[in-house]
Scaffold this active site. Structure first.
Site, PDB file in Angstrom:
ATOM      1  N   ALA A   1      -3.219  -0.415   2.153  1.00  0.00           N
ATOM      2  CA  ALA A   1      -3.830   0.660   1.372  1.00  0.00           C
ATOM      3  C   ALA A   1      -3.070   0.951   0.089  1.00  0.00           C
ATOM      4  O   ALA A   1      -3.659   1.379  -0.904  1.00  0.00           O
ATOM      5  CB  ALA A   1      -3.944   1.918   2.224  1.00  0.00           C
ATOM      6  N   THR A   2      -1.756   0.707   0.094  1.00  0.00           N
ATOM      7  CA  THR A   2      -0.984   0.937  -1.138  1.00  0.00           C
ATOM      8  C   THR A   2      -1.558   0.057  -2.246  1.00  0.00           C
ATOM      9  O   THR A   2      -1.828   0.515  -3.357  1.00  0.00           O
ATOM     10  CB  THR A   2       0.501   0.602  -0.908  1.00  0.00           C
ATOM     11  OG1 THR A   2       1.010   1.497   0.083  1.00  0.00           O
ATOM     12  CG2 THR A   2       1.314   0.734  -2.188  1.00  0.00           C
TER      13      THR A   2
ATOM     14  N   GLN B   1      -6.201   7.216   6.677  1.00  0.00           N
ATOM     15  CA  GLN B   1      -5.911   8.017   7.870  1.00  0.00           C
ATOM     16  C   GLN B   1      -7.173   8.330   8.671  1.00  0.00           C
ATOM     17  O   GLN B   1      -7.103   8.601   9.868  1.00  0.00           O
ATOM     18  CB  GLN B   1      -5.211   9.331   7.481  1.00  0.00           C
ATOM     19  CG  GLN B   1      -3.771   9.138   7.004  1.00  0.00           C
ATOM     20  CD  GLN B   1      -2.815   8.720   8.120  1.00  0.00           C
ATOM     21  OE1 GLN B   1      -3.106   8.836   9.311  1.00  0.00           O
ATOM     22  NE2 GLN B   1      -1.646   8.227   7.734  1.00  0.00           N
TER      23      GLN B   1
ATOM     24  N   SER C   1      -5.894   0.545   5.654  1.00  0.00           N
ATOM     25  CA  SER C   1      -4.808  -0.293   6.161  1.00  0.00           C
ATOM     26  C   SER C   1      -4.993  -0.507   7.656  1.00  0.00           C
ATOM     27  O   SER C   1      -5.234   0.457   8.392  1.00  0.00           O
ATOM     28  CB  SER C   1      -3.470   0.425   5.957  1.00  0.00           C
ATOM     29  OG  SER C   1      -2.731  -0.153   4.926  1.00  0.00           O
ATOM     30  N   ALA C   2      -4.810  -1.753   8.108  1.00  0.00           N
ATOM     31  CA  ALA C   2      -5.067  -2.066   9.524  1.00  0.00           C
ATOM     32  C   ALA C   2      -4.109  -1.361  10.491  1.00  0.00           C
ATOM     33  O   ALA C   2      -4.500  -0.981  11.591  1.00  0.00           O
ATOM     34  CB  ALA C   2      -4.973  -3.574   9.739  1.00  0.00           C
ATOM     35  N   HIS C   3      -2.856  -1.176  10.060  1.00  0.00           N
ATOM     36  CA  HIS C   3      -1.860  -0.713  11.037  1.00  0.00           C
ATOM     37  C   HIS C   3      -2.007   0.756  11.434  1.00  0.00           C
ATOM     38  O   HIS C   3      -1.323   1.232  12.317  1.00  0.00           O
ATOM     39  CB  HIS C   3      -0.435  -0.994  10.534  1.00  0.00           C
ATOM     40  CG  HIS C   3       0.025  -0.146   9.387  1.00  0.00           C
ATOM     41  ND1 HIS C   3       0.928   0.877   9.543  1.00  0.00           N
ATOM     42  CD2 HIS C   3      -0.273  -0.174   8.067  1.00  0.00           C
ATOM     43  CE1 HIS C   3       1.177   1.427   8.360  1.00  0.00           C
ATOM     44  NE2 HIS C   3       0.457   0.810   7.453  1.00  0.00           N
TER      45      HIS C   3
ATOM     46  N   THR D   1      -3.272 -15.795  -1.350  1.00  0.00           N
ATOM     47  CA  THR D   1      -3.933 -16.297  -0.149  1.00  0.00           C
ATOM     48  C   THR D   1      -4.178 -15.166   0.836  1.00  0.00           C
ATOM     49  O   THR D   1      -3.266 -14.385   1.115  1.00  0.00           O
ATOM     50  CB  THR D   1      -3.054 -17.392   0.501  1.00  0.00           C
ATOM     51  OG1 THR D   1      -2.799 -18.395  -0.483  1.00  0.00           O
ATOM     52  CG2 THR D   1      -3.724 -18.011   1.710  1.00  0.00           C
TER      53      THR D   1
ATOM     54  N   CYS E   1       6.828   7.752   4.484  1.00  0.00           N
ATOM     55  CA  CYS E   1       7.275   7.159   3.232  1.00  0.00           C
ATOM     56  C   CYS E   1       8.260   8.070   2.505  1.00  0.00           C
ATOM     57  O   CYS E   1       8.987   7.633   1.640  1.00  0.00           O
ATOM     58  CB  CYS E   1       6.065   6.899   2.339  1.00  0.00           C
ATOM     59  SG  CYS E   1       4.663   6.251   3.250  1.00  0.00           S
TER      60      CYS E   1
HETATM   61  N1  PMP Z   1      -2.810   6.110   2.184  1.00  0.00           N
HETATM   62  C1  PMP Z   1      -2.559   6.910   3.233  1.00  0.00           C
HETATM   63  C2  PMP Z   1      -3.364   8.155   3.398  1.00  0.00           C
HETATM   64  C3  PMP Z   1      -1.557   6.581   4.138  1.00  0.00           C
HETATM   65  O1  PMP Z   1      -1.296   7.380   5.159  1.00  0.00           O
HETATM   66  C4  PMP Z   1      -0.818   5.387   3.946  1.00  0.00           C
HETATM   67  C5  PMP Z   1       0.282   4.980   4.907  1.00  0.00           C
HETATM   68  N2  PMP Z   1       1.254   5.971   5.116  1.00  0.00           N
HETATM   69  C6  PMP Z   1      -1.119   4.585   2.842  1.00  0.00           C
HETATM   70  C7  PMP Z   1      -2.131   4.979   1.982  1.00  0.00           C
HETATM   71  C8  PMP Z   1      -0.387   3.319   2.566  1.00  0.00           C
HETATM   72  O2  PMP Z   1      -0.624   2.359   3.518  1.00  0.00           O
HETATM   73  P1  PMP Z   1       0.268   1.048   3.566  1.00  0.00           P
HETATM   74  O3  PMP Z   1       1.699   1.511   3.679  1.00  0.00           O
HETATM   75  O4  PMP Z   1      -0.179   0.326   4.768  1.00  0.00           O
HETATM   76  O5  PMP Z   1       0.051   0.318   2.291  1.00  0.00           O
END
Ligand code: PMP
Length: 377
Positions: free
Chosen positions: A74-75, A177, A195-197, A233, A319
């Protein structure tokens, strides 16, 4: 006695579902081809897996197949979305957003893009009427998350998106989220990041939704994968795993969010009843099911987390852990600094039980009582 420590930080990340691991495994050493190598069978197998994954994710969000792009998370997706702004454009977002929106927005400001921050109310909700008031003729993009990872607030993205659509402004939503936790109305969302995780998938893989006709300005240039929007890739096992995570969430989300909300409310009610001077941040309704954020007066969250060694907890977004400043989200909703420093985020997830909650409340009572005695002595 459950296995210790007990994980209660499901907003930071989640354990990978065994079904997801199983789906990924063949794509490491058997079907290991590069999905861009369409000249041979190895490549075509990888490419088919990626396209099947894209199909599952498109179906989950109710969007077109060609509107789904794979990224490293997602970042990256958030940065790519904001990169479509050019000098002279106006961006509207809020201080509630994840750092992967807030920090690039600050940099854009230095490069001639005007930025307006919407003001959340005391529970973190943004006001569609305020959005109407601050839109300008040169507003190019509005970026509002679907759910907040610290205090759980679910933003009215359908309403905010409708206002943008009416005014011809692009609406981006960071759904990281919310995805797989609560239903997301994508009707008026032009761009989205995930983001998958965060949904029991692997780390380092994510994606974005970009509606047809929207021109993306890539952040990284290279081989032109993902229609040039994200060179590099594609992480094939990651994409396959993420798709499986979405499929599982699609099936299990509704029932799970119901019992998780009950478990969360039980924790909420017990802490507020049994620990003096505990103040919940964020709303009771329209909130992420597993989220609870509580400010404990007269203690420091770091000391609480250190004392609560049987539990993996967080004081805000992971973070920003290690930084000694009040959470910008808590500050934005008007939590006084002294209380913000004593805030703990509880992130309940699939593995948590009533027994965990009972143990947590006992530990909180004991440890917070003791810490307050020490600091008063
Ligand atoms: N957006 C939100 C709302 C998040 O909670 C997070 C992860 N803390 C991110 C973006 C970033 O995700 P990633 O670290 O997997 O890139």
């Amino acid at each position: 006695m459950p296995e210790l420590p007990i994980y209660m930080d499901h907003h930071a990340t989640t354990p990978v579902d065994p079904r997801v691991v199983e789906a990924m495994l063949p794509y490491f050493s058997e079907d290991f081809g590069n999905p861009a190598s369409l000249t041979h069978e190895h490549g075509r197998r990888a490419s088919n897996a990626v396209e099947e994954a894209r199909f599952s994710i498109a179906r989950f969000f109710g969007v077109q197949l060609n509107e789904v792009y794979f990224t490293a998370g997602a970042t990256e997706s958030n940065n790519i979305a904001l990169n479509l702004l050019a000098p002279g454009d106006h961006l509207i977002t809020s201080a509630m957003e994840h750092k992967s929106i807030v920090v690039p927005a600050k940099r854009l400001e230095k490069h001639g893009i005007a930025v307006t921050l919407l003001t959340p109310d005391r529970e973190g909700f943004l006001d569609p009427d305020e959005l109407k008031r601050v839109l300008r003729p040169n507003t190019k993009l509005v970026s509002v998350e679907a759910a907040n990872g610290e205090i759980g607030t679910l933003q009215p993205i359908a309403e905010l998106g409708a206002i943008c659509r009416e005014r011809g402004v692009l609406f981006h939503s960071d759904v990281t989220q919310a995805a797989g936790k609560v239903p997301i109305d994508m009707t008026n969302v032009d761009l989205a990041a995930f983001s998958a995780h965060k949904l029991y998938g692997p780390k380092g893989v994510g994606g974005m939704i970009v509606r047809r006709g929207i021109r993306i300005e890539p952040v990284m240039l290279g081989g032109g994968q993902e229609k040039g929007a994200r060179s590099g890739t594609v992480n094939v096992p990651g994409a396959v795993g993420m798709a499986m995570a979405f499929r599982v969430r699609g099936e299990e989300m509704a029932a799970e969010s119901e019992w998780l909300t009950k478990l969360r409310n039980e924790l909420w009610d017990r802490v507020v009843a049994e620990v003096p001077d505990a103040f919940v941040n964020g709303p009771r309704d329209r909130r992420l099911p597993g989220n609870l954020n509580i400010s404990f007066d007269r203690v420091e969250s770091d000391s609480v987390m250190m004392a609560m060694r049987h539990f993996s907890l967080s004081s805000g977004s992971a973070c920003s852990s290690g930084e000694r400043s009040a959470s910008p989200v808590l500050t934005a909703i008007g939590v006084p600094e002294s209380l913000a420093y004593g805030s703990i985020r509880f992130g309940l997830g699939r593995s948590n039980t009533k027994e965990h909650v009972a143990l947590l409340v006992d530990d909180l009572k004991r440890n917070i009582g003791r810490l307050r005695e020490i600091s008063a002595a």
